[in-house]
Scaffold this motif. Structure first.
Motif, PDB file in Angstrom:
ATOM      1  N   ASN A 178     131.622 139.914  53.182  1.00 24.87           N
ATOM      2  CA  ASN A 178     132.073 138.701  52.506  1.00 24.87           C
ATOM      3  C   ASN A 178     131.217 138.522  51.246  1.00 24.87           C
ATOM      4  OD1 ASN A 178     132.920 136.154  51.737  1.00 24.87           O
ATOM      5  ND2 ASN A 178     131.863 135.102  53.392  1.00 24.87           N
ATOM      6  N   ILE A 179     131.687 139.055  50.127  1.00 26.38           N
ATOM      7  CA  ILE A 179     130.900 139.004  48.899  1.00 26.38           C
ATOM      8  C   ILE A 179     130.898 137.591  48.344  1.00 26.38           C
ATOM      9  CG2 ILE A 179     130.681 139.835  46.521  1.00 26.38           C
ATOM     10  CD1 ILE A 179     131.901 142.484  47.493  1.00 26.38           C
ATOM     11  N   ILE A 180     129.693 137.032  48.206  1.00 27.53           N
ATOM     12  CA  ILE A 180     129.529 135.697  47.634  1.00 27.53           C
ATOM     13  C   ILE A 180     129.407 135.807  46.117  1.00 27.53           C
ATOM     14  CG2 ILE A 180     128.133 133.611  47.610  1.00 27.53           C
ATOM     15  CD1 ILE A 180     127.059 134.474  50.350  1.00 27.53           C
ATOM     16  N   GLN A 181     128.569 136.726  45.665  1.00 26.64           N
ATOM     17  CA  GLN A 181     128.343 136.954  44.240  1.00 26.64           C
ATOM     18  C   GLN A 181     127.979 138.423  44.033  1.00 26.64           C
ATOM     19  OE1 GLN A 181     128.460 134.898  41.431  1.00 26.64           O
ATOM     20  NE2 GLN A 181     129.313 133.321  42.765  1.00 26.64           N
ATOM     21  N   SER A 182     128.133 138.870  42.785  1.00 23.97           N
ATOM     22  CA  SER A 182     127.649 140.196  42.412  1.00 23.97           C
ATOM     23  C   SER A 182     126.987 140.105  41.036  1.00 23.97           C
ATOM     24  CB  SER A 182     128.780 141.221  42.412  1.00 23.97           C
ATOM     25  OG  SER A 182     129.784 140.870  41.488  1.00 23.97           O
ATOM     26  N   PHE A 183     126.025 140.988  40.836  1.00 15.94           N
ATOM     27  CA  PHE A 183     125.237 140.969  39.603  1.00 15.94           C
ATOM     28  C   PHE A 183     124.801 142.387  39.271  1.00 15.94           C
ATOM     29  CE2 PHE A 183     120.991 140.919  37.641  1.00 15.94           C
ATOM     30  CZ  PHE A 183     121.275 140.222  36.476  1.00 15.94           C
ATOM     31  N   CYS A 184     124.984 142.770  38.015  1.00 21.87           N
ATOM     32  CA  CYS A 184     124.544 144.080  37.527  1.00 21.87           C
ATOM     33  C   CYS A 184     123.498 143.893  36.433  1.00 21.87           C
ATOM     34  CB  CYS A 184     125.716 144.869  36.961  1.00 21.87           C
ATOM     35  SG  CYS A 184     126.970 145.285  38.175  1.00 21.87           S
ATOM     36  N   LEU A 185     122.424 144.666  36.527  1.00 23.19           N
ATOM     37  CA  LEU A 185     121.354 144.606  35.541  1.00 23.19           C
ATOM     38  C   LEU A 185     121.253 145.948  34.823  1.00 23.19           C
ATOM     39  CD1 LEU A 185     119.011 142.911  34.358  1.00 23.19           C
ATOM     40  CD2 LEU A 185     117.540 143.960  36.102  1.00 23.19           C
ATOM     41  N   PRO A 186     121.736 146.013  33.586  1.00 28.40           N
ATOM     42  CA  PRO A 186     121.632 147.272  32.835  1.00 28.40           C
ATOM     43  C   PRO A 186     120.227 147.498  32.298  1.00 28.40           C
ATOM     44  CG  PRO A 186     122.666 145.586  31.484  1.00 28.40           C
ATOM     45  CD  PRO A 186     122.428 144.975  32.848  1.00 28.40           C
ATOM     46  N   LYS A 187     119.971 148.725  31.887  1.00 32.14           N
ATOM     47  CA  LYS A 187     118.725 149.103  31.207  1.00 32.14           C
ATOM     48  C   LYS A 187     117.490 148.553  31.931  1.00 32.14           C
ATOM     49  CE  LYS A 187     121.099 149.290  26.799  1.00 32.14           C
ATOM     50  NZ  LYS A 187     121.152 148.801  25.410  1.00 32.14           N
ATOM     51  N   PHE A 188     117.365 148.915  33.194  1.00 33.31           N
ATOM     52  CA  PHE A 188     116.329 148.360  34.065  1.00 33.31           C
ATOM     53  C   PHE A 188     114.942 148.364  33.437  1.00 33.31           C
ATOM     54  CE2 PHE A 188     113.126 148.693  37.437  1.00 33.31           C
ATOM     55  CZ  PHE A 188     113.416 147.546  38.167  1.00 33.31           C
ATOM     56  N   LYS A 189     114.538 149.466  32.846  1.00 29.60           N
ATOM     57  CA  LYS A 189     113.172 149.565  32.314  1.00 29.60           C
ATOM     58  C   LYS A 189     112.936 148.617  31.152  1.00 29.60           C
ATOM     59  CE  LYS A 189     112.343 154.112  34.080  1.00 29.60           C
ATOM     60  NZ  LYS A 189     111.962 155.473  33.909  1.00 29.60           N
ATOM     61  N   GLU A 190     113.999 148.190  30.487  1.00 28.83           N
ATOM     62  CA  GLU A 190     113.879 147.258  29.368  1.00 28.83           C
ATOM     63  C   GLU A 190     114.084 145.804  29.803  1.00 28.83           C
ATOM     64  OE1 GLU A 190     116.566 148.447  26.201  1.00 28.83           O
ATOM     65  OE2 GLU A 190     116.216 150.550  26.724  1.00 28.83           O
ATOM     66  N   THR A 191     114.821 145.585  30.872  1.00 28.51           N
ATOM     67  CA  THR A 191     115.216 144.223  31.255  1.00 28.51           C
ATOM     68  C   THR A 191     114.486 143.668  32.475  1.00 28.51           C
ATOM     69  OG1 THR A 191     117.073 145.086  32.559  1.00 28.51           O
ATOM     70  CG2 THR A 191     117.532 144.477  30.266  1.00 28.51           C
ATOM     71  N   PHE A 192     113.635 144.497  33.096  1.00 27.81           N
ATOM     72  CA  PHE A 192     112.936 144.056  34.306  1.00 27.81           C
ATOM     73  C   PHE A 192     111.465 144.419  34.209  1.00 27.81           C
ATOM     74  CE2 PHE A 192     111.491 144.034  38.670  1.00 27.81           C
ATOM     75  CZ  PHE A 192     112.171 142.964  39.229  1.00 27.81           C
ATOM     76  N   ASP A 193     110.628 143.475  34.620  1.00 25.30           N
ATOM     77  CA  ASP A 193     109.192 143.685  34.678  1.00 25.30           C
ATOM     78  C   ASP A 193     108.754 143.401  36.120  1.00 25.30           C
ATOM     79  OD1 ASP A 193     106.335 142.240  34.594  1.00 25.30           O
ATOM     80  OD2 ASP A 193     106.456 143.644  32.898  1.00 25.30           O
ATOM     81  N   ILE A 194     107.993 144.292  36.693  1.00 26.45           N
ATOM     82  CA  ILE A 194     107.572 144.162  38.098  1.00 26.45           C
ATOM     83  C   ILE A 194     106.896 142.821  38.364  1.00 26.45           C
ATOM     84  CG2 ILE A 194     106.043 145.122  39.882  1.00 26.45           C
ATOM     85  CD1 ILE A 194     108.537 146.818  39.378  1.00 26.45           C
ATOM     86  N   LYS A 195     106.110 142.328  37.455  1.00 28.03           N
ATOM     87  CA  LYS A 195     105.392 141.073  37.661  1.00 28.03           C
ATOM     88  C   LYS A 195     106.215 139.844  37.276  1.00 28.03           C
ATOM     89  CE  LYS A 195     100.895 143.177  37.162  1.00 28.03           C
ATOM     90  NZ  LYS A 195      99.752 143.415  36.338  1.00 28.03           N
ATOM     91  N   LYS A 196     107.057 139.976  36.259  1.00 25.45           N
ATOM     92  CA  LYS A 196     107.797 138.822  35.734  1.00 25.45           C
ATOM     93  C   LYS A 196     109.239 138.732  36.233  1.00 25.45           C
ATOM     94  CE  LYS A 196     105.211 138.983  31.401  1.00 25.45           C
ATOM     95  NZ  LYS A 196     105.328 139.264  29.957  1.00 25.45           N
ATOM     96  N   GLY A 197     109.798 139.825  36.701  1.00 26.13           N
ATOM     97  CA  GLY A 197     111.203 139.833  37.104  1.00 26.13           C
ATOM     98  C   GLY A 197     112.103 140.180  35.934  1.00 26.13           C
ATOM     99  N   ILE A 198     113.253 139.549  35.855  1.00 30.91           N
ATOM    100  CA  ILE A 198     114.230 139.840  34.807  1.00 30.91           C
ATOM    101  C   ILE A 198     113.743 139.194  33.513  1.00 30.91           C
ATOM    102  CG2 ILE A 198     116.637 139.581  34.077  1.00 30.91           C
ATOM    103  CD1 ILE A 198     117.328 139.459  37.123  1.00 30.91           C
ATOM    104  N   VAL A 199     113.485 140.020  32.499  1.00 35.49           N
ATOM    105  CA  VAL A 199     112.914 139.524  31.254  1.00 35.49           C
ATOM    106  C   VAL A 199     113.938 139.360  30.129  1.00 35.49           C
ATOM    107  CG1 VAL A 199     110.576 140.313  31.773  1.00 35.49           C
ATOM    108  CG2 VAL A 199     112.168 141.851  30.581  1.00 35.49           C
ATOM    109  N   ASP A 200     115.142 139.830  30.330  1.00 39.87           N
ATOM    110  CA  ASP A 200     116.207 139.604  29.356  1.00 39.87           C
ATOM    111  C   ASP A 200     116.763 138.201  29.609  1.00 39.87           C
ATOM    112  OD1 ASP A 200     119.345 139.636  28.940  1.00 39.87           O
ATOM    113  OD2 ASP A 200     118.505 141.132  27.548  1.00 39.87           O
TER     114      ASP A 200
END
Length: 178
Positions: free
Chosen positions: A137-159
């Motif tokens: 039962n899909i409630i939501q879906s989310f795609c994050l492109p360019k992981f190395k540019e848009t995600f920081d291990i300490k901060k999370g999603i930076v875009d």
């Protein structure tokens, strides 16, 4: 609330496992279990193998984990526009368990990320098409492109734009349980 989260990949450094874990940690007061698909490695599914050996214990354990959860957070790695072999094999085995829908009619927050600009959108579309037949039962879906540019291990999603989208979808999932 009990959350079962996993990256649908057997990569030891899976960016999808990182995204699944990050997402699960956004739920305060939830009991989170993060699975590693490497712990559920089984022989490649075949009808002949099933007839001879039955359903592997690991497939039954994976299904039990699903059944014991209130929410599934699955972050899909995309291999050739679809599921990884590691995920597909588990999916095939749990589909053979008698009298059950694969994902137990559980609510699912579907995620994907990738190093490239697509962010796993093809595999998410593939799963969304399959979900109604598989007890997801899909409630939501989310795609994050360019992981190395848009995600920081300490901060999370930076875009900023993608983080706003993620927060809106996360809120919708949380509201589902409110």
């Amino acid at each position: 609330m009990k959350i079962l989260a996993f990256g649908a990949s057997n990569s030891r450094e899976s960016i999808n496992k990182i995204l699944a874990e990050y997402t699960a940690k956004q739920f305060e007061n939830a009991e989170v279990e993060l699975l590693d698909l490497n712990d559920y490695e089984m022989p490649i599914f075949s009808v002949d193998r099933e007839k001879h050996d039955g359903i592997p214990t690991l497939a039954l354990r994976f299904a039990e984990k699903i059944d014991a959860s209130d929410l599934l957070i699955i972050s899909f790695a995309e291999h050739n526009s679809t599921y990884t072999t590691a995920f597909k094999n588990i999916f095939d085995w749990i589909s053979r368990i008698k009298d059950r829908k694969h994902f137990g009619e559980k609510p699912v927050f579907v995620l994907a990320t990738a190093p490239g600009p697509g962010g796993g959108k093809n595999v998410v579309a593939h799963f969304e098409a399959r979900a109604p037949f598989s007890g997801a039962n899909i409630i939501q879906s989310f795609c994050l492109p360019k992981f190395k540019e848009t995600f920081d291990i300490k901060k999370g999603i930076v875009d900023d734009e993608k983080n706003t989208e993620f927060q809106e979808k996360l809120s919708a999932v949380k509201n589902f349980f409110a």
